[in-house]
Design an enzyme around this catalytic site. Structure first.
Site, PDB file in Angstrom:
ATOM      1  N   GLY A  49       0.876  -1.118  -0.054  1.00  0.00           N
ATOM      2  CA  GLY A  49      -0.170   0.054  -0.126  1.00  0.00           C
ATOM      3  C   GLY A  49       0.716   1.248   0.001  1.00  0.00           C
ATOM      4  O   GLY A  49       2.086   1.022   0.243  1.00  0.00           O
ATOM      5  N   GLN A  54       2.930   9.609   2.396  1.00  0.00           N
ATOM      6  CA  GLN A  54       4.029   9.026   1.993  1.00  0.00           C
ATOM      7  C   GLN A  54       5.016   9.480   0.743  1.00  0.00           C
ATOM      8  O   GLN A  54       6.004   9.385   0.744  1.00  0.00           O
ATOM      9  CB  GLN A  54       3.986   7.491   1.900  1.00  0.00           C
ATOM     10  CG  GLN A  54       3.588   6.822   3.348  1.00  0.00           C
ATOM     11  CD  GLN A  54       3.575   5.474   3.012  1.00  0.00           C
ATOM     12  OE1 GLN A  54       2.354   4.957   2.730  1.00  0.00           O
ATOM     13  NE2 GLN A  54       4.575   4.676   3.285  1.00  0.00           N
ATOM     14  N   CYS A 102       7.105  -1.037   6.480  1.00  0.00           N
ATOM     15  CA  CYS A 102       6.666   0.348   5.950  1.00  0.00           C
ATOM     16  C   CYS A 102       7.565   0.994   4.909  1.00  0.00           C
ATOM     17  O   CYS A 102       8.922   1.017   5.448  1.00  0.00           O
ATOM     18  CB  CYS A 102       6.325   1.434   7.169  1.00  0.00           C
ATOM     19  SG  CYS A 102       5.488   2.947   6.424  1.00  0.00           S
ATOM     20  N   LEU A 103       7.364   1.561   3.836  1.00  0.00           N
ATOM     21  CA  LEU A 103       8.142   1.871   2.750  1.00  0.00           C
ATOM     22  C   LEU A 103       8.807   3.377   3.296  1.00  0.00           C
ATOM     23  O   LEU A 103       9.945   3.775   3.137  1.00  0.00           O
ATOM     24  CB  LEU A 103       7.587   2.243   1.455  1.00  0.00           C
ATOM     25  CG  LEU A 103       7.204   1.131   0.819  1.00  0.00           C
ATOM     26  CD1 LEU A 103       6.458   1.466  -0.430  1.00  0.00           C
ATOM     27  CD2 LEU A 103       8.173   0.080   0.455  1.00  0.00           C
ATOM     28  N   HIS A 144      -3.138   0.114   8.602  1.00  0.00           N
ATOM     29  CA  HIS A 144      -1.666   0.774   8.255  1.00  0.00           C
ATOM     30  C   HIS A 144      -1.760   2.105   7.337  1.00  0.00           C
ATOM     31  O   HIS A 144      -1.257   3.155   7.723  1.00  0.00           O
ATOM     32  CB  HIS A 144      -0.750  -0.440   7.803  1.00  0.00           C
ATOM     33  CG  HIS A 144       0.501  -0.021   7.411  1.00  0.00           C
ATOM     34  ND1 HIS A 144       1.542  -0.450   8.250  1.00  0.00           N
ATOM     35  CD2 HIS A 144       1.053   1.064   6.516  1.00  0.00           C
ATOM     36  CE1 HIS A 144       2.604   0.283   7.834  1.00  0.00           C
ATOM     37  NE2 HIS A 144       2.199   1.071   6.844  1.00  0.00           N
ATOM     38  N   GLU A 145      -2.394   1.754   6.158  1.00  0.00           N
ATOM     39  CA  GLU A 145      -2.501   2.687   5.180  1.00  0.00           C
ATOM     40  C   GLU A 145      -3.415   3.874   5.831  1.00  0.00           C
ATOM     41  O   GLU A 145      -3.094   5.290   5.761  1.00  0.00           O
ATOM     42  CB  GLU A 145      -2.928   2.390   3.783  1.00  0.00           C
ATOM     43  CG  GLU A 145      -2.335   1.355   3.201  1.00  0.00           C
ATOM     44  CD  GLU A 145      -0.760   1.692   3.073  1.00  0.00           C
ATOM     45  OE1 GLU A 145      -0.535   2.862   2.960  1.00  0.00           O
ATOM     46  OE2 GLU A 145       0.017   0.852   3.339  1.00  0.00           O
ATOM     47  N   HIS A 148      -1.559   6.350   8.211  1.00  0.00           N
ATOM     48  CA  HIS A 148      -0.667   7.311   7.440  1.00  0.00           C
ATOM     49  C   HIS A 148      -1.503   8.663   7.255  1.00  0.00           C
ATOM     50  O   HIS A 148      -0.969   9.745   7.358  1.00  0.00           O
ATOM     51  CB  HIS A 148      -0.070   6.721   6.248  1.00  0.00           C
ATOM     52  CG  HIS A 148       1.029   5.972   6.223  1.00  0.00           C
ATOM     53  ND1 HIS A 148       2.308   6.278   6.798  1.00  0.00           N
ATOM     54  CD2 HIS A 148       1.116   4.508   5.788  1.00  0.00           C
ATOM     55  CE1 HIS A 148       3.001   5.405   6.815  1.00  0.00           C
ATOM     56  NE2 HIS A 148       2.671   4.342   6.160  1.00  0.00           N
TER      57      HIS A 148
END
Ligand code: ZN
Length: 191
Positions: A49, A54, A102-103, A144-145, A148
């Site tokens: 995702g 981000q 996470c990226l 998680h997304e 953000h």
């Protein structure tokens, strides 16, 4: 195809609440192109995702897709989903322990608690309403997304920092036990 630069933890854009997107704005060529770029960037980085903040754009849009992901080989596939102004409501109180990465937090994973089932209300990229239930690991990815968009990263939810691990040490010391635990969980929750 344009690849966007991914913000890393410590950048203030990851710590603010992203703003809602209006319908006219959503349907503008600028935002539609941005969504294409968000998807390309997610795929290029092998993310499950990617949320707009981000990539330094603090608006309430995120992309989710799992297609035989090499970063998360045990994850069930999720078709490409764009969520605009999403709201998540837990169904029931049951939670599970998920090993997340996470990226925006390079080379780190840790254990967080996530709800097992959610009601999702959002718009799709055309502005049509989405209302669906998601379960299991897929529900974890959604949480998680959407975190953000509220200025949170998974590190905020890690209760036991002793679970933090680099990817190499995850593969070496934690992956086998996690997969053993999560495979029956996926079978039970179907997602
Ligand atoms: Zn993330």
């Amino acid at each position: 195809m344009t690849l966007l630069k991914i913000a890393h933890v410590g950048h203030p854009v990851l710590r603010q609440r992203s703003r809602d997107v209006g319908l006219d704005e959503l349907r503008s060529p600028e935002v539609q192109t941005f969504i294409d770029d968000l998807v390309d960037t997610m795929r290029d980085a092998n993310g499950a995702g990617l949320a707009a903040p981000q990539v330094h754009n603090p608006i309430r849009i995120c992309a989710i897709e799992v297609k035989d992901n090499p970063r998360y080989p045990y994850k069930p596939n999720i078709p490409l989903t764009i969520l605009v102004n999403p709201v998540l409501e837990p169904i029931g109180a049951e939670t599970f322990e998920n090993y997340e990465g996470c990226l925006s937090v390079p080379n780190l994973r840790g254990v967080v608690d996530r709800f097992c089932e959610l009601q999702v209300t959002a718009l799709d990229r055309e502005g049509s309403p989405i209302s669906r239930r998601v379960r299991g690991l897929t529900a974890g990815t959604y949480q998680h997304e959407v975190d953000h968009l509220d200025g949170k990263v998974f590190l905020d939810r890690v209760k036991d920092t002793a679970t933090l691990t680099t990817l190499a040490e995850f593969d070496r010391y934690h992956k086998a036990a996690f997969v053993e635990r999560i495979v029956p969980f996926i079978a039970k929750w179907g997602g």
